[in-house]
Scaffold this active site. Sequence first.
Site, PDB file in Angstrom:
ATOM      1  N   GLU A  52      -1.147   3.319   7.682  1.00 10.85           N
ATOM      2  CA  GLU A  52      -0.847   1.889   7.905  1.00 10.85           C
ATOM      3  C   GLU A  52       0.595   1.701   8.361  1.00 10.85           C
ATOM      4  OE1 GLU A  52      -2.334  -0.699   4.812  1.00 10.85           O
ATOM      5  OE2 GLU A  52      -0.945  -2.299   5.395  1.00 10.85           O
ATOM      6  N   LYS A  77      -3.547  -3.930  -4.143  1.00 12.18           N
ATOM      7  CA  LYS A  77      -3.763  -3.078  -2.959  1.00 12.18           C
ATOM      8  C   LYS A  77      -2.392  -2.770  -2.346  1.00 12.18           C
ATOM      9  CE  LYS A  77      -4.633  -2.043   1.521  1.00 12.18           C
ATOM     10  NZ  LYS A  77      -3.684  -1.957   2.643  1.00 12.18           N
ATOM     11  N   ASP A 120      -4.195  13.861  -6.877  1.00 11.86           N
ATOM     12  CA  ASP A 120      -5.512  13.218  -6.836  1.00 11.86           C
ATOM     13  C   ASP A 120      -5.321  11.700  -6.882  1.00 11.86           C
ATOM     14  OD1 ASP A 120      -8.024  12.214  -7.328  1.00 11.86           O
ATOM     15  OD2 ASP A 120      -8.550  13.712  -8.845  1.00 11.86           O
ATOM     16  N   HIS A 150       4.775  -7.185  10.052  1.00 11.39           N
ATOM     17  CA  HIS A 150       3.591  -6.326  10.150  1.00 11.39           C
ATOM     18  C   HIS A 150       3.172  -6.182  11.609  1.00 11.39           C
ATOM     19  CE1 HIS A 150       0.035  -4.468   8.429  1.00 11.39           C
ATOM     20  NE2 HIS A 150      -0.674  -5.116   9.333  1.00 11.39           N
TER      21      HIS A 150
HETATM   22  C1  MEV Z   1      -1.295  -5.106   3.142  1.00  9.83           C
HETATM   23  O1  MEV Z   1      -1.719  -3.773   3.309  1.00  9.83           O
HETATM   24  C2  MEV Z   1      -0.784  -5.330   1.742  1.00  9.83           C
HETATM   25  C3  MEV Z   1      -0.471  -6.794   1.389  1.00  9.83           C
HETATM   26  O2  MEV Z   1      -1.603  -7.603   1.643  1.00  9.83           O
HETATM   27  C4  MEV Z   1      -0.085  -6.811  -0.065  1.00  9.83           C
HETATM   28  C5  MEV Z   1       0.061  -8.201  -0.648  1.00  9.83           C
HETATM   29  O3  MEV Z   1      -0.545  -9.169  -0.138  1.00  9.83           O
HETATM   30  O4  MEV Z   1       0.758  -8.308  -1.675  1.00  9.83           O
HETATM   31  C6  MEV Z   1       0.635  -7.336   2.266  1.00  9.83           C
END
Ligand code: MEV
Length: 422
Positions: free
Chosen positions: A106, A286, A302, A400
């Site tokens: 990513e 995530k 792992d 991003h």
């Molecule tokens: C993107 O991979 C991760 C985010 O969505 C985490 C978040 O929203 O805190 C930017």
Amino acid sequence: MDTPQDRSPLITASRESRESNTEPKVSSRLPGFYELPIGERLNTVAKAAGLSESDRFHLGQFGCLNGELTDVFIENAVGTFSLPLGVATNFLVNGREVLVPMAVEESSVLAAASHGAKLARLGGGFKASATDPVMTGQIQLFLTKDCEFDTILSSRKNDLIAFANRGHDSLLARGGGACDLDWHFIPEMKSVVIHLHIDTRDAMGANIVNTMCERLSSVMPEILPCDIGLRILTNLTERRLARAECLVPASAFDSSEFVGTEVVDRIEKAFLFAHSDVHRATTNNKGIMNGIDPVLIATGNDWRAVEAGAHAWACRDGKYRPLATWRKTLHGDLHGSMEIPMAVGVVGGVTKLHPAAQAALKLMGNPNANTLAQIVVATGLAQNLSALRALASEGIQRGHMSLHQKNLDLLQRRSSGGINSN
Ligand code: MEV
């Protein structure tokens, strides 16, 4: 005649993919496949699936591994899969400078981790700690008769721990070994579940735990009237936790567009949002795993085990929560902290044999398992800080998309035939 729906690009695309002949030409039953030399395995599946020479080439690359190592790591191997490897900068963990290797696909992850670490650095970096590396194995017993299992197990607890440690002299010599044992009862299954706690030192320890549990289970019918159920570690390693915290001065968030104190308020609100809302908590976590998994992958650990443990930990009070906490301090600065299960190793299996994992550990100054666990948690916290800062101010897409644009440009050049994908 085509209806307007038929003419939509989506329909046309799905028709094309149905019509293109990508179906494997032979059965997926391949008896003896695992016994073939690695190159022959690749030839077999390439032929079966009608792969081009170029596809075959890409699947059969070894990077820094070779056929022998690849074959040792997994069964049915045909090659390896490459991921970008980067190094996150600016990390100061317990006063020590750390370069953090991260393997991930990513685009914004490395930049975000480095940015989060830079913010944390303004307040002295990350303070981190970890418990002893104690893993837990479960031995499930089905009672065949009613019995005073609490009394019996209490009286035999020390013998059972001593029995579990037999044959593990080198682990004991390193200060590890089985150190505690407890149990609980599942009435609807008449099942006593024993938890054997084992300090696995610098190993992640799955094999040590499973071996000890299987062996210990064999003597349980001599102690209790029971049949043996499962014997396996739990990935919810409640006794193997790592913790990191940081303090970011509000002024660190000042910009031409935003006042730092407002950003601190908004980050705290973002944390509270995740605390009360499972959909936000999931995305928040995530983002934290965006920082954690790549370090685990780069060091041969792992990451599925850590993922499973982290998400179970996130809902330990019955509701899925954000893994990290962000609060405004009395002085208006931002304090962040995170404590999660972190079962990582620096010896054994892949970590020792994978040349890139070895080099990645060297890059970090050859940490022991506990120090590695602390760095991993600090990276997750940095990643979360960076994401929340962006979300609480200009939004995530500006940074991003500027990074993702490089991917899109390459795709565009490839589809217009400008770059040879080989
Ligand atoms: C993107 O991979 C991760 C985010 O969505 C985490 C978040 O929203 O805190 C930017």
